[in-house]
Every structure is written in structure tokens, then in C-alpha cells.
Design a protein around this motif. Structure first.
Motif, PDB file in Angstrom:
ATOM      1  N   PRO A   1      74.324  68.859  27.861  1.00  0.00           N
ATOM      2  CA  PRO A   1      75.414  69.605  27.227  1.00  0.00           C
ATOM      3  C   PRO A   1      75.949  70.659  28.181  1.00  0.00           C
ATOM      4  O   PRO A   1      75.171  71.278  28.899  1.00  0.00           O
ATOM      5  N   SER A   2      77.255  70.835  28.189  1.00  0.00           N
ATOM      6  CA  SER A   2      77.808  71.754  29.186  1.00  0.00           C
ATOM      7  C   SER A   2      77.817  73.194  28.696  1.00  0.00           C
ATOM      8  O   SER A   2      78.067  74.102  29.466  1.00  0.00           O
ATOM      9  N   ASN A   3      77.585  73.417  27.413  1.00  0.00           N
ATOM     10  CA  ASN A   3      77.405  74.801  26.968  1.00  0.00           C
ATOM     11  C   ASN A   3      76.527  74.855  25.714  1.00  0.00           C
ATOM     12  O   ASN A   3      76.147  73.817  25.159  1.00  0.00           O
ATOM     13  N   GLN A   4      76.245  76.056  25.305  1.00  0.00           N
ATOM     14  CA  GLN A   4      75.290  76.242  24.212  1.00  0.00           C
ATOM     15  C   GLN A   4      75.821  75.698  22.888  1.00  0.00           C
ATOM     16  O   GLN A   4      75.073  75.200  22.054  1.00  0.00           O
ATOM     17  N   PHE A   5      77.165  75.768  22.692  1.00  0.00           N
ATOM     18  CA  PHE A   5      77.740  75.259  21.456  1.00  0.00           C
ATOM     19  C   PHE A   5      77.474  73.765  21.301  1.00  0.00           C
ATOM     20  O   PHE A   5      77.013  73.300  20.256  1.00  0.00           O
ATOM     21  N   ILE A   6      77.748  73.003  22.366  1.00  0.00           N
ATOM     22  CA  ILE A   6      77.545  71.555  22.301  1.00  0.00           C
ATOM     23  C   ILE A   6      76.074  71.241  22.102  1.00  0.00           C
ATOM     24  O   ILE A   6      75.699  70.382  21.301  1.00  0.00           O
TER      25      ILE A   6
ATOM     26  N   ASP B   1      73.562  80.825  30.081  1.00  0.00           N
ATOM     27  CA  ASP B   1      73.821  82.240  30.308  1.00  0.00           C
ATOM     28  C   ASP B   1      73.922  82.920  28.945  1.00  0.00           C
ATOM     29  O   ASP B   1      74.663  82.455  28.083  1.00  0.00           O
ATOM     30  N   PRO B   2      73.173  84.012  28.732  1.00  0.00           N
ATOM     31  CA  PRO B   2      73.199  84.641  27.405  1.00  0.00           C
ATOM     32  C   PRO B   2      74.564  85.238  27.057  1.00  0.00           C
ATOM     33  O   PRO B   2      74.882  85.378  25.873  1.00  0.00           O
ATOM     34  N   ASP B   3      75.387  85.577  28.037  1.00  0.00           N
ATOM     35  CA  ASP B   3      76.690  86.181  27.741  1.00  0.00           C
ATOM     36  C   ASP B   3      77.784  85.131  27.579  1.00  0.00           C
ATOM     37  O   ASP B   3      78.472  85.084  26.561  1.00  0.00           O
ATOM     38  N   THR B   4      77.936  84.262  28.577  1.00  0.00           N
ATOM     39  CA  THR B   4      79.018  83.276  28.509  1.00  0.00           C
ATOM     40  C   THR B   4      78.615  82.027  27.732  1.00  0.00           C
ATOM     41  O   THR B   4      79.462  81.242  27.332  1.00  0.00           O
ATOM     42  N   GLN B   5      77.329  81.837  27.515  1.00  0.00           N
ATOM     43  CA  GLN B   5      76.778  80.656  26.856  1.00  0.00           C
ATOM     44  C   GLN B   5      77.066  79.369  27.598  1.00  0.00           C
ATOM     45  O   GLN B   5      76.970  78.279  27.036  1.00  0.00           O
ATOM     46  N   MET B   6      77.417  79.513  28.885  1.00  0.00           N
ATOM     47  CA  MET B   6      77.641  78.312  29.681  1.00  0.00           C
ATOM     48  C   MET B   6      76.313  77.842  30.250  1.00  0.00           C
ATOM     49  O   MET B   6      75.372  78.609  30.434  1.00  0.00           O
TER      50      MET B   6
END
Lengths: 281, 367
Positions: free
Chosen positions: B225-230, B359-364
Motif C-alpha cells: 500500500p502506498s499510504n496508511q489510508f490504503i 510517516d506519522p505526519d504525512t501517513q505516506m
């Protein structure tokens, strides 16, 4: 059955009798001859079934100067009501279809303004409409009267159809568009076939309104073009000779019969159609 | 040649931008799923492919034609709607042949098509019924039949299974997959159900806030997954997220994990370039429930840690065990025969080879 239920039925029965009484008086009076009317009470039954008064009301009673009964005026009314009802219903259906399924910029405002049309009293438009008809050269003709009824009824029929079609899912129209149907094809083959309840409502409403209309009829039509309501008024108010109550009553029943029939035939759809679409929208 | 090409497509309703530059391409015969939470713009995008909504900016190509300005009827598409949208005044047969009728196909050819489609979907006995006399699953079949009869370039499905009950949904899902395999059709399918997306798709576009967050095969999206949302959206139960401190240990980077009052350094058995700049800072560890299992001898190189059990949810094939790591609730998938009870420590094995970091800030994703 509880006492309260019995009380309710009792009240309903009294109300029914109360409302039916005028009709009963009309019917029995129309079947009496003048002697019976003079000598009996208002509720005394006729000696025999005597339809002479009906015959006279239909083809021999005097309405003003001529004495040819209501016959001609009855057909006048039919020829005014039929096109006015049909055209205003079809246009109302189209308006409702456009206002719900083919919305355009300002369509809600358009609908809002149309709604105001349902609140305009007859009397307000009498003079301006008379001038308009004169301008169009339609004064005193039945086509002028038909036009007035169509325009006046449009606000109501549009309201009916719009409120009905708002409950028809848009996906139905979208599916038909993807199937290749255009504006008219969707209207004829999808929308109109599911509109029976609201068509009945619109027809009953418009029929009753236009058939029973007196004011527009007396103002915008003249002479032989007048509708039956105006003729009935003339017949009852003719002041020559003896007052023939039996003929008056028969004439009034004749004038009311078509609306009565429409209600009896299509009444159950009327309530159903009026309440359909009342929940959503 | 692409079956469908979407270039920089944007959609605004007044000042609100609901789609912010969508780019997608699929090959003929591919099954594309647009998935995302409600309000992400996936249905709007589908309606724009169908031509039911105007495109504010950008182009849509179907095959080698630019269809951006075309009417739905000229796009060579068929669509299955969430509410099925069967014509209530027509029989099933008329519903299926309506599009053919409008295209002025001769009656005898229409009959051939209706027969073929209804046999394929097993709705022959229903042909003379009205939609109101059908069950939900039958209506679904008829709606699909109506689409199949058209034989278009692309099929569009708008959450077709969301009105069915759970069992029927799985059944119909299988049938759609089978149909796609048998006929090799190009399909664009909108759903908010990530299981449908995983099981059906050749390619998935995960959408959020009017943007495509990731576009790839189901396995790619699940594993990378490319970010935390996915990462949190795909998979059920969802991926666990543990905030933890990263340090540079003897055998590469290490995480500090704490459970039941005991701390333990966890070496990351992966070579991730991007982690370098996070040394001494917080990162989010993403680890799927199936990567935390009961302690077993055959994978002795995995890390084992005893954790306090907070909740146990048996599902049959697996048992979901909730523990707490660094203050976050973590779900682990253990074998049902594993004996455990709440308020008792359970030794659990961590497979860090597939763990991902954010990344805890950008969630990337940190790569």
C-alpha cells in the motif's frame, strides 16, 4: 365491538344522511309534477315515476330567450372539458417529467413560480385575461375558454405530476438513456405507463374543476357557446311563467351527473393517487 | 489500444471539486474496480464514463474514440445499477430487449439474443414476469441480462451487489467473476466493499477525496500500500498500526515495542532505504493480523513476544486475538486450537518480513 366504535358509526351514518338529503330532495322533486310539489311537503314521495321534468330540462326548458333545454349546452361543456382536460393533463405530465428528470438551471425557481399559479384566485385574472383573449381574437369563443382552462389548470397538473415523478428513481431514466432511449421515448415507454394513478387524479381534478366552473364560463363565453353551468343558472333564473321546481331540480342533476360518474368510476384511484408520493419529496 | 483511457478528468459541482484529475487506463478484457469510502467520487467517475454526468475537465476515451462529449447511447456501454432500475411496466423479456428494440433490431433477432442471455443467467422461467414479482437476486440477474444483451465495449457496474443479503452477495460475486472469465468482457465496477474489490478485480483503483490513491493489481495493493489510508482500507480485519520509536541497532534498524509492561527491541528484517532519516524518531509500523500468529517451532527465526490478551473473537477457521502494543489495539490471527484466555499472556510470533512503515505526519509509506 365497543361502545365508542358504535358511536363512531352512528355519527358517520348521521353525517351521510345529512349530506345525502339534498340529493334525495332533488331526485324526488324532479320526479313530481307541479301539483304534487305545491300540495305535498318537501320530503313527500312522488305518486308515480314521472320523467316529464327531465325531458323538459333536457330539451324544452327556457334558458333566457331560447327554449331548447340544456341539451346543446351539455354538449358545449363536453366539447370544452374534453380538450381542456386532455391538453392540460398531457402538458402537466410533460412539465412534471422535465422538472424532475431533466432539470435545468433555474428549474426549481420555475417550479416555485408555477406553484404560485395554484394560489391565484379566479377573480384576479378575469380582466387581464379578457384583454388577452380580445387581443388574440378569441373573445366569446369556446377555444378562448378552453385556453383559459388549460393555462389555469397547468399549475395544478404540473404540481401533481411533479410530486409523483419525484418518487420515480432517476436510475430508471439513466438506464433507459444508456439503453439508447431519448427524451420522448423515455416519456412514452417508461414514464407514462407507470403514471396511471396520477393521470387519474389529474383527469378527475381537471374534469371537476372545468365542468363545474361558472365564473370563467359566464365571463369568457357568449350565447350558444356557453357551458352547462351558465345555462343552468339562466334556466333557474328565467322569470317568465310559473316556477318549475321539478325542471330546475332535473336540470341541476343533469349538470352534476358527469362529475358524479367520474368520481364513482375512478374515485378509488383518486385517493390512492393523491397519497402516492406524499411520503417522499 | 486501451479499452478505456481516462485523462486528467476533473469534476466540480459549483465551487466543490469532487474529482481532482483522474488518470486511469485499462486493457481490453480487464476488470477494473473503483473502490473507496462513500463520498470519494467513485460513483461520479462511473457516471461520467457512462455519460450521465458532464466532465468538467479532461478526456475519456473508450477504445479509440474520444467519448467525452457523446451521449450515453453513443458510447457503446451498458450499465448495471445499484437499484437495478428495471422498467416496472415491462416484463423481464421486454426489459432485456428494450435496448435492442430502440436500436431497431428485428424481432426474431431480439428473441435469439434474449434466449441466449436468459439461458446464460438462468432466468428463462422468469421471462414473462414483471419485476415486482421477482426477488432481489432475480432482479439482479435481469439487470445483468439487460446489460449483456447489448454486447457493448464496456460494462459498468454501480455497486450491483450492495442491496443483496450476505449469502446471495457472495454467490452473485462468484457468478460475475465467472461471467467475466467466460466472456472476456471489459468491466468497470464500483464498490465500497474491499473484499469484492480483492476477489473480482484485475486492477483496483483505490479512491479517496476525489483522487486515485493507488492503482494496481489486488495483490500489489494489499502487499504494498502506498499510504496508511490504503493499508487500513484494504483487508479485513484491517492492518494494525503501531506507533513506535526507531533506533539503529546492531543488526540494522530496531523498533521498540512494549506490551504488558515489558519492552523489547524488534529488529526489522528488511532493507528499507527511507528509514535512515527516521532514526531516533517515531514511525508507524503497519502489520497485518495474519503476520502475528501463535508461537510455533517450524518458523523459529521469527520474533516471539508474550502479550496480554484483551479480547478473543473466534471466526471458525481463525481466532482473532486483540492485544495491546505501545498503547494501540492490535488484532492477531491465530489458529483456533491455540489455547488462550483474556488477562493471560500469550506468546505470539511476529513476521516482520512483510511489515510496512509510514510517516506519522504525512501517513505516506516509507520505502
Amino acid at each position: 365491538m365497543s361502545i365508542s366504535r358504535g358511536l363512531i358509526y352512528c355519527l358517520l351514518a348521521i353525517a351521510a344522511v345529512f349530506y345525502l338529503l339534498p340529493l334525495v330532495v332533488m331526485v324526488i322533486t324532479s320526479l313530481k309534477d307541479l301539483d304534487e310539489i305545491r300540495n305535498g311537503t318537501i320530503l313527500s314521495l312522488p305518486q308515480s315515476l314521472n320523467f316529464d321534468a327531465w325531458g323538459k330540462a333536457w330539451s324544452g326548458a327556457c334558458t333566457g330567450a331560447s327554449c331548447e333545454g340544456l341539451k346543446g349546452y351539455f354538449w358545449n361543456s363536453v366539447s370544452i372539458v374534453a380538450p381542456a382536460v386532455i391538453v392540460s393533463t398531457i402538458l402537466g405530465a410533460l412539465n412534471g417529467y422535465v422538472l424532475t428528470k431533466w432539470k435545468f438551471r433555474g428549474s426549481n425557481l420555475f417550479f416555485g413560480m408555477l406553484l404560485i399559479g395554484t394560489m391565484i384566485p379566479f377573480q384576479v385574472i378575469l380582466l387581464p385575461m379578457a384583454r388577452t383573449l380580445g387581443f388574440l381574437g378569441l373573445s366569446g369563443s369556446s377555444s378562448g375558454l378552453i385556453m383559459v382552462h388549460i393555462i389555469y389548470g397547468l399549475a395544478f397538473t404540473t404540481l401533481f405530476f411533479r410530486n409523483y415523478y419525484i418518487t420515480v428513481p432517476n436510475e430508471l431514466v439513466n438506464a433507459a438513456r444508456i439503453d439508447g432511449a431519448g427524451f420522448w421515448m423515455i416519456f412514452w415507454r417508461i414514464i407514462l405507463p407507470i403514471s396511471t394513478p396520477i393521470l387519474v387524479v389529474s383527469v378527475i381534478w381537471q374534469f371537476t374543476q372545468i365542468w363545474n366552473d361558472f365564473l370563467f364560463g359566464v365571463v369568457y363565453s357568449a350565447g350558444d357557446n356557453q357551458p352547462i353551468t351558465v345555462a343552468l343558472n339562466n334556466l333557474v333564473n328565467t322569470s317568465t311563467g310559473v316556477k318549475e321546481y321539478n325542471v330546475d331540480m332535473a336540470a341541476a342533476i343533469i349538470a352534476a351527473l358527469p362529475t358524479l360518474l367520474v368520481y364513482i368510476i375512478a374515485g378509488k384511484y383518486f385517493v390512492r393517487g393523491l397519497t402516492a408520493g406524499a411520503v417522499k419529496g | 489500444m486501451q479499452a478505456l483511457k481516462i485523462q486528467n478528468v476533473e469534476k466540480s459541482f459549483g465551487a466543490v471539486k469532487v474529482l481532482k484529475g483522474i488518470n486511469l487506463e485499462i486493457e481490453p478484457g480487464q476488470f477494473l474496480i473503483l473502490v473507496g469510502p462513500s463520498g470519494c467520487g467513485k460513483s461520479t467517475l462511473l457516471n461520467m464514463i457512462a455519460g450521465l454526468e458532464d466532465v468538467t475537465n479532461g478526456d475519456i476515451h473508450i477504445g479509440d474514440r474520444n467519448v467525452t462529449a457523446l451521449d450515453p447511447k453513443d458510447r457503446d456501454i451498458a450499465m448495471v445499477f445499484q437499484s437495478y432500475a428495471l422498467y416496472p411496466n415491462m416484463t423481464v423479456r421486454q426489459n432485456i430487449s428494450f435496448g435492442l428494440d430502440i436500436a431497431k433490431m428485428p424481432k426474431d433477432e431480439q428473441k435469439v439474443v434474449v434466449d441466449r442471455v436468459s439461458k446464460m443467467l438462468q432466468i428463462v422461467p422468469l421471462l414473462d414476469r414483471k419485476p415486482s414479482a421477482l426477488s432481489g437476486g432475480q432482479r439482479q440477474r435481469v439487470a445483468m441480462g439487460r446489460a449483456l444483451a447489448r454486447d457493448p465495449a464496456i460494462y459498468l457496474f454501480d455497486e450491483p451487489l450492495s442491496n443483496l443479503d450476505a449469502k446471495l452477495r457472495v454467490e452473485m460475486r462468484g457468478e460475475i467473476k465467472e461471467l467475466h472469465q467466460r466472456m472476456g468482457t471489459t468491466i468497470v465496477y464500483v464498490t465500497h466493499d474491499q473484499i469484492e474489490a480483492m476477489t473480482l478485480a484485475d486492477v483496483i483503483a483505490v479512491m479517496k477525496n476525489g483522487e486515485v490513491q493507488q492503482f494496481g493489481t489486488p495483490q500489489e495493493i494489499y502487499d504494498n500500500p502506498s499510504n496508511q489510508f490504503i493499508a487500513g482500507f484494504m483487508g479485513s480485519p484491517a492492518m494494525n498500526f503501531v506507533p513506535c520509536d526507531l533506533s539503529d541497532g546492531a543488526n540494522g534498524y530496531e523498533l521498540l515495542l512494549e506490551s504488558a509492561g515489558k519492552s523489547m527491541p524488534f529488529p526489522i528484517n528488511q532493507d528499507i532505504e527511507g528509514l535512515k532519516q527516521y532514526v531516533g524518531k517515531k514511525v508507524i509500523l503497519g502489520i497485518r493480523p495474519e503476520q502475528i500468529t501463535q508461537d510455533s517451532e517450524d518458523k523459529s527465526d521469527n520474533l516471539v513476544m508474550a502479550c496480554d490478551v484483551e479480547m478473543i473473537e473466534p471466526t471458525g477457521p481463525d481466532t482473532m486475538v486483540t492485544i495491546r502494543l505501545n498503547g494501540a489495539k492490535i488484532v492477531c490471527r491465530v489458529h483456533p486450537t491455540t489455547m488462550c484466555s483474556t488477562d493471560q499472556a500469550l506468546p505470539l510470533q511476529f513476521d516482520m518480513t512483510k511489515a510496512v512503515f509510514f510517516d506519522p505526519d504525512t501517513q505516506m509509506r516509507i520505502r
